[in-house]
Design a protein around this motif. Sequence first.
Motif, PDB file in Angstrom:
ATOM      1  N   ILE A  94       2.458   1.704  -3.434  1.00  0.00           N
ATOM      2  CA  ILE A  94       1.485   2.195  -4.417  1.00  0.00           C
ATOM      3  C   ILE A  94       1.276   3.698  -4.238  1.00  0.00           C
ATOM      4  O   ILE A  94       1.267   4.459  -5.212  1.00  0.00           O
ATOM      5  CB  ILE A  94       0.152   1.432  -4.306  1.00  0.00           C
ATOM      6  CG1 ILE A  94       0.322   0.007  -4.817  1.00  0.00           C
ATOM      7  CG2 ILE A  94      -0.961   2.147  -5.085  1.00  0.00           C
ATOM      8  CD1 ILE A  94      -0.868  -0.896  -4.567  1.00  0.00           C
TER       9      ILE A  94
ATOM     10  N   LEU B 261      -8.404  -3.157  -5.871  1.00  0.00           N
ATOM     11  CA  LEU B 261      -7.196  -2.884  -6.646  1.00  0.00           C
ATOM     12  C   LEU B 261      -7.440  -3.144  -8.130  1.00  0.00           C
ATOM     13  O   LEU B 261      -7.011  -2.362  -8.982  1.00  0.00           O
ATOM     14  CB  LEU B 261      -6.029  -3.740  -6.137  1.00  0.00           C
ATOM     15  CG  LEU B 261      -4.692  -3.523  -6.811  1.00  0.00           C
ATOM     16  CD1 LEU B 261      -4.220  -2.078  -6.635  1.00  0.00           C
ATOM     17  CD2 LEU B 261      -3.653  -4.477  -6.261  1.00  0.00           C
TER      18      LEU B 261
ATOM     19  N   ASN C  69      -8.983   3.727  -4.932  1.00  0.00           N
ATOM     20  CA  ASN C  69      -8.519   2.565  -4.174  1.00  0.00           C
ATOM     21  C   ASN C  69      -8.293   2.893  -2.704  1.00  0.00           C
ATOM     22  O   ASN C  69      -8.721   2.140  -1.825  1.00  0.00           O
ATOM     23  CB  ASN C  69      -7.231   2.014  -4.796  1.00  0.00           C
ATOM     24  CG  ASN C  69      -6.695   0.827  -4.037  1.00  0.00           C
ATOM     25  OD1 ASN C  69      -5.737   0.947  -3.293  1.00  0.00           O
ATOM     26  ND2 ASN C  69      -7.327  -0.321  -4.209  1.00  0.00           N
TER      27      ASN C  69
ATOM     28  N   THR D 117       0.830  -1.205   0.000  1.00  0.00           N
ATOM     29  CA  THR D 117       0.000   0.000   0.000  1.00  0.00           C
ATOM     30  C   THR D 117       0.866   1.257   0.000  1.00  0.00           C
ATOM     31  O   THR D 117       0.616   2.196  -0.758  1.00  0.00           O
ATOM     32  CB  THR D 117      -0.936   0.009   1.228  1.00  0.00           C
ATOM     33  OG1 THR D 117      -1.770  -1.148   1.192  1.00  0.00           O
ATOM     34  CG2 THR D 117      -1.800   1.249   1.259  1.00  0.00           C
TER      35      THR D 117
END
Length: 93
Positions: free
Chosen positions: A9, A67, A60, A6
Motif C-alpha cells: 500500500i 483501511l 491510515n 502494508t
Amino acid sequence: MSVAVTTAIIAVKTIILLLGSGVTYIAYKAYRRTGARSLRVLAIGFGTITLGALLAGIANQLLGVTLEQGILINSLLVALGLAIIMYSLYLER
C-alpha cells in the motif's frame, strides 16, 4: 493487516503521489504557458486526486484511521477530482 500488504500500500501510494504530482505539474505548466483557464482547472482536478491518495495513506499509516475509512477518504477525493476534470473539459477557451 500483514506487513507485506502494508508495504505494498505504501509503495503504490508513493507511485500515485509521484505520478499524480507529475501530471499536475505538467498541466499547471501548460496553463502558465497558454493562460487557458481549462488547463488550470485540469491541474486542480489532478491535484485533488493526488491529494486524495496522499491523505488516505497518511490517515491510515500515521493517524490510525481504518483501511475502510482511508478508502472512503480516497474515493471521495477521487470523485471530486474527476468532477473537476470533467468540468475542465467543458470550459471554453
